[in-house]
Design an enzyme around this catalytic site. Sequence first.
Site, PDB file in Angstrom:
ATOM      1  N   GLY A   1     -67.217 -68.992  -1.352  1.00 34.88           N
ATOM      2  CA  GLY A   1     -66.876 -67.933  -1.636  1.00 34.88           C
ATOM      3  C   GLY A   1     -68.105 -66.788  -2.085  1.00 34.88           C
TER       4      GLY A   1
ATOM      5  N   CYS B   1     -67.444 -67.626 -22.701  1.00 35.31           N
ATOM      6  CA  CYS B   1     -67.852 -68.216 -24.147  1.00 35.31           C
ATOM      7  C   CYS B   1     -67.955 -69.753 -23.962  1.00 35.31           C
ATOM      8  CB  CYS B   1     -66.738 -67.931 -25.198  1.00 35.31           C
ATOM      9  SG  CYS B   1     -67.481 -68.205 -26.756  1.00 35.31           S
TER      10      CYS B   1
ATOM     11  N   SER C   1     -62.754 -69.765  -0.334  1.00 36.92           N
ATOM     12  CA  SER C   1     -63.597 -70.843  -0.555  1.00 36.92           C
ATOM     13  C   SER C   1     -62.714 -72.281  -0.560  1.00 36.92           C
ATOM     14  CB  SER C   1     -64.068 -70.961  -1.929  1.00 36.92           C
ATOM     15  OG  SER C   1     -64.849 -72.086  -2.266  1.00 36.92           O
TER      16      SER C   1
ATOM     17  N   ASN D   1     -59.179 -64.600 -10.757  1.00 38.35           N
ATOM     18  CA  ASN D   1     -59.386 -66.004 -11.130  1.00 38.35           C
ATOM     19  C   ASN D   1     -58.921 -66.285 -12.609  1.00 38.35           C
ATOM     20  OD1 ASN D   1     -61.803 -64.507 -11.024  1.00 38.35           O
ATOM     21  ND2 ASN D   1     -62.677 -66.009 -12.364  1.00 38.35           N
TER      22      ASN D   1
ATOM     23  N   THR E   1     -77.401 -74.716  11.123  1.00 36.55           N
ATOM     24  CA  THR E   1     -76.437 -75.777  11.647  1.00 36.55           C
ATOM     25  C   THR E   1     -75.090 -76.024  10.969  1.00 36.55           C
ATOM     26  OG1 THR E   1     -78.192 -76.932  12.672  1.00 36.55           O
ATOM     27  CG2 THR E   1     -76.242 -78.411  12.310  1.00 36.55           C
TER      28      THR E   1
HETATM   29  C1  LIG Z   1     -64.714 -69.464  -7.422  1.00 34.99           C
HETATM   30  C2  LIG Z   1     -64.544 -68.168  -7.051  1.00 34.99           C
HETATM   31  C3  LIG Z   1     -65.574 -67.776  -6.195  1.00 34.99           C
HETATM   32  C4  LIG Z   1     -66.792 -68.509  -5.911  1.00 34.99           C
HETATM   33  O1  LIG Z   1     -66.493 -69.290  -4.798  1.00 34.99           O
HETATM   34  P1  LIG Z   1     -67.837 -70.466  -4.605  1.00 34.99           P
HETATM   35  O2  LIG Z   1     -67.179 -71.093  -3.261  1.00 34.99           O
HETATM   36  O3  LIG Z   1     -67.563 -71.664  -5.658  1.00 34.99           O
HETATM   37  O4  LIG Z   1     -68.948 -69.907  -4.515  1.00 34.99           O
HETATM   38  C5  LIG Z   1     -65.467 -66.127  -5.927  1.00 34.99           C
HETATM   39  N1  LIG Z   1     -64.436 -65.552  -6.435  1.00 34.99           N
HETATM   40  C6  LIG Z   1     -63.468 -65.925  -7.085  1.00 34.99           C
HETATM   41  C7  LIG Z   1     -62.203 -65.089  -7.223  1.00 34.99           C
HETATM   42  C8  LIG Z   1     -63.464 -67.133  -7.302  1.00 34.99           C
HETATM   43  O5  LIG Z   1     -62.505 -67.758  -8.152  1.00 34.99           O
END
Ligand SMILES: *Cc1c(COP(=O)(O)O)cnc(C)c1O
Length: 398
Positions: A74, A327, A201, A153, A239
Amino acid sequence: MAAGEIIYLDNNATTQLDPAVVEEMLPFLTKYYGNPSSGYGFAAEARRAVDLARERLAALLGCEPSEIVFTSGGTESNNAVINSALQLEPRAKHVVTSAVEHSAVLRPCQDLTKRGCKVTILGVDRDGNVDLGKLEAAILPETALVSVMWANNETGVLFPVEKIAEICREKGVLFHTDAVQATGKIPMHLRDTAINFLSLSAHKVHGPKGVGALYVNRRTRFRPLLAGGAQENGRRGGTENVASIVGLGKAAERAAEYLSEGKAHVRSMRDRFEKAVLETVSGGAVNGAGAARIPNTSSFSFEGIESPAALLLLDRHRICCSAGSACRTGSQEASHVLRAMDPSGDGARRSLRFSFGRFNTDAQVDRAIEVVPKVIEKLRQISAPACGSAVSPVATAL
Ligand SMILES: *Cc1c(COP(=O)(O)O)cnc(C)c1O
């Protein structure tokens, strides 16, 4: 459930690998090690596997396989979009985003300001909603990109990204959504939307860590972040991470099955937990309760507790959840998401996030329903220390 078993309620941080995913990956870590770009028959095995993964992911997203670019996750996908939009748009001097984005969008946007680019950060209301009128008004003639996440998230709050994408199309501005938390949790039909870019992701949907994808609409211009070989149709050098891509494809297929069968086990576990906690614990509130949310996330604020102390106690009971707050490990700052929703309150320092997944069981939910209220009660009795304070009376009370 077995005594001492871990109750993993932190599926927004990462998820357990689906055993079916591991099984599909293994031959590509052992037998089929060929480079997908090589010309001989042996390598075609790897190439075919990457193609299949692309088709499976496209089926989950409702797009064309050619619109998928595999990345390292992500974070890379988000960075690639921001980088591309600013390089390709001649008028690019401005980006619009929201105050509740993941750091993988906020940080690269902040970096843009050092390069002379303006960034408008839209606030949210108490339920975590953005005002679409304000969003539209924020788009300027020099705006290159609007980036707004699909699902948050920390709170699970959903943004109306299809509508936002329409607004952007009318204004002739590119639209990107960080859909890491929405992918596999809600149905998607990207071909019916005006979304230009979408990030996802694998490890948030029971796939492996370190792999993800970027959807790039076939009519949208894109410049690679990683220049190199001609992999991914010239859109991402390097790759291919074949085994992980295979894993992402299988995870996408499993998520699509779960969605299409109309299964609601994750939602029912979340709802049951949320209801029980609200009923048994006084002074608790669900963050984003008034907004549309993904089905797996419960973010609470509890009066009279401090998140770090609560996490410590819950960990003693083998319950894994998060503070919905930074935190932890070194940082003393409370969650920027919850602060954006309630700038004058202290709810961010009193918050706990529980996020459910397909591998949770009803017995685990029962146990969490039993333990969480007790932990909150105990914390209130011993009057928890401030966020980040060095000596914790809770540690001795444990
Ligand atoms: C976990 C998360 C990411 C980061 O993804 P990775 O694959 O861990 O780099 C980005 N955006 C949100 C909303 C996420 O929850």
